[in-house]
Design an enzyme around this catalytic site. Structure first.
Site, PDB file in Angstrom:
ATOM      1  N   GLU A 101      34.267  35.034  39.786  1.00 45.50           N
ATOM      2  CA  GLU A 101      34.915  36.062  39.962  1.00 45.50           C
ATOM      3  C   GLU A 101      34.430  36.898  41.118  1.00 45.50           C
ATOM      4  O   GLU A 101      33.786  38.001  40.950  1.00 45.50           O
ATOM      5  CB  GLU A 101      35.728  36.778  38.958  1.00 45.50           C
ATOM      6  CG  GLU A 101      36.878  37.575  38.701  1.00 45.50           C
ATOM      7  CD  GLU A 101      36.715  37.630  37.161  1.00 45.50           C
ATOM      8  OE1 GLU A 101      38.148  38.652  37.464  1.00 45.50           O
ATOM      9  OE2 GLU A 101      36.488  37.173  36.032  1.00 45.50           O
ATOM     10  N   HIS A 396      41.375  43.185  43.759  1.00 43.22           N
ATOM     11  CA  HIS A 396      41.033  41.507  44.330  1.00 43.22           C
ATOM     12  C   HIS A 396      42.012  40.876  45.294  1.00 43.22           C
ATOM     13  O   HIS A 396      41.160  40.019  45.861  1.00 43.22           O
ATOM     14  CB  HIS A 396      41.817  40.606  42.657  1.00 43.22           C
ATOM     15  CG  HIS A 396      41.323  40.985  41.785  1.00 43.22           C
ATOM     16  ND1 HIS A 396      40.546  40.243  41.010  1.00 43.22           N
ATOM     17  CD2 HIS A 396      41.251  41.973  40.370  1.00 43.22           C
ATOM     18  CE1 HIS A 396      39.984  40.211  39.963  1.00 43.22           C
ATOM     19  NE2 HIS A 396      40.242  41.774  39.823  1.00 43.22           N
TER      20      HIS A 396
END
Length: 402
Positions: A101, A396
């Site tokens: 991630e 992100h």
């Protein structure tokens, strides 16, 4: 010995089972390679990367894996330095995290920086237990109550029977013991030292039950009656605790909140209340937090913990307060089953990751637990700061999760 092509042909035709390959090969590695080639042919694929590893698979096959075909690889990073002020861990540590991630380790790293600038995280282990809860069937509710009373009156005998099976496990209580109709659910609670201890307490509980059935005529339906509660989210574990129960806290001066997290103490407090407390409550969640599972999962995968216990580690409560203009922030993790010996910690990569924290082997589980709680604090703090500042989506996007 049977030729490789003949073995694969039998596997494809269903004339041989995967676990039978070892009987027809000279080594477990040869069997592993044949098994992988069979899977490649069956699935019409190539496992070039699965086939590359440095683990001692002969050792792994003894206790850690069946029907092996290779290994997987997960990117591994570190966050830190994380400053811990604990009873078992004192100083600065780098924490290994296995994850795919993007932005996760960067976020934890920012939390570590904020904690260090604030003087460190105060961490304590407030509970330590491993549980096994069988389900017992009585002849009637009257008999069920008699069994319950016998358990409560004969703890010392049950303790002696259980502890004969282990050098490290200690039965500390059997509580609660719940009666539902003719069924009885006693929760055996042990300490297990540096081992996570699930196998240990299962064997010890079975020994105690042999005495119980002999004395009371009870019938054991299952050694685990799901009242343990193992590898599932549970209000019981949230309240009573399981594995290590951990609390980590930090007080962050206002100027550091503003500089490092780009927000204010009051904004973090409001986001925590609205998201972690009220939002979790309306969802019926048992995890009043933002992302414990992210950090627990990444550390567990890196250090050879039982990955199924990530669901238990996801339980917990985050608190935030504005105190004299500064930010008080804490995480409480009631249910974190961990080990520094046995299980997956035997694997070479897990050992190396634990050694990064000087947390491999006997006498190190307390240290590992406190570092883990500090890492969760860092990750939780950083995410709450990003949400309060409105930076989450940008982070992100910039780090590959757009």
């Amino acid at each position: 010995m049977v030729e490789k092509d003949e073995i694969i042909k039998k596997l494809l035709n269903g004339d041989m089972k995967l676990h039978e390959i070892d009987k027809h090969t000279e080594s477990v590695i040869e069997a592993l390679d044949i098994r992988r080639e069979f899977v490649e042919r069956f699935a019409n694929t190539s496992m070039e990367h699965v086939s590359k590893y440095s683990l001692n698979m002969e050792e792994a096959m003894k206790r850690n894996i069946e029907n092996p075909i290779g290994t997987i690889q997960i990117p591994l990073g570190v966050a830190g330095p994380l400053k811990i002020l604990g009873e078992h861990a004192e100083g600065e540590f780098y924490v290994p995290l296995a994850t795919s991630e993007g932005a996760l380790i960067a976020s934890i790293n920012r939390g570590c920086s904020t904690i260090k600038a604030s003087g460190g995280a105060n961490v304590r282990i407030v509970g330590d237990k491993m549980t096994r809860a069988p389900v017992i069937k009585a002849e009637s509710v009257t008999h069920a109550v008699e069994i319950k009373k016998w358990i409560e009156s004969n703890f010392s005998e049950l303790k002696k029977a259980a502890e004969v099976t282990t050098r490290h496990g200690k039965l500390v209580k059997i509580d609660p013991t719940v009666v539902v109709g003719k069924y009885v659910y006693p929760r055996f609670v042990f300490t297990t030292g540096d081992s996570m201890g699930m196998n240990m307490v299962t064997i010890a509980t079975e020994a105690a039950l042999n005495l119980l059935t002999h004395k009371t005529g009870a019938h054991i339906i299952a050694l685990s009656g799901n009242f343990c509660v193992d590898k599932k989210p549970s209000a019981l574990n949230l309240i009573e605790g399981r594995g290590k129960t951990l609390v980590a806290e930090v007080k962050i001066p206002r100027e550091i909140v503003e500089k490092k997290l780009k927000t204010t103490p009051e904004a973090v407090v409001e986001v925590n209340t609205a998201k972690n407390l009220i939002g979790s409550a309306i969802a019926g969640s048992m995890g009043f937090n933002a992302q414990y599972a992210n950090i627990i999962g990444a550390v567990f995968l890196a250090t050879g913990q039982d990955e199924a216990h990530i669901v238990e580690g996801s339980l917990g409560i985050t608190t935030a307060e504005a105190v004299d203009g500064d930010l008080y922030f804490s995480v409480t993790l009631p249910d974190v089953p961990v080990a520094t010996i046995g299980g997956g910690t035997r694997l070479e990569t897990a050992r190396e990751c634990l050694e990064i924290m000087d947390a491999h082997g006997s006498g190190k589980v307390g240290k590992f637990s406190e570092i883990l709680a500090g890492a969760v604090l860092a990750g939780e703090l950083s995410l709450m700061g990003a949400l309060a500042a409105g930076h989450l989506a940008r982070a992100h996007k910039e780090l590959g999760r757009g």
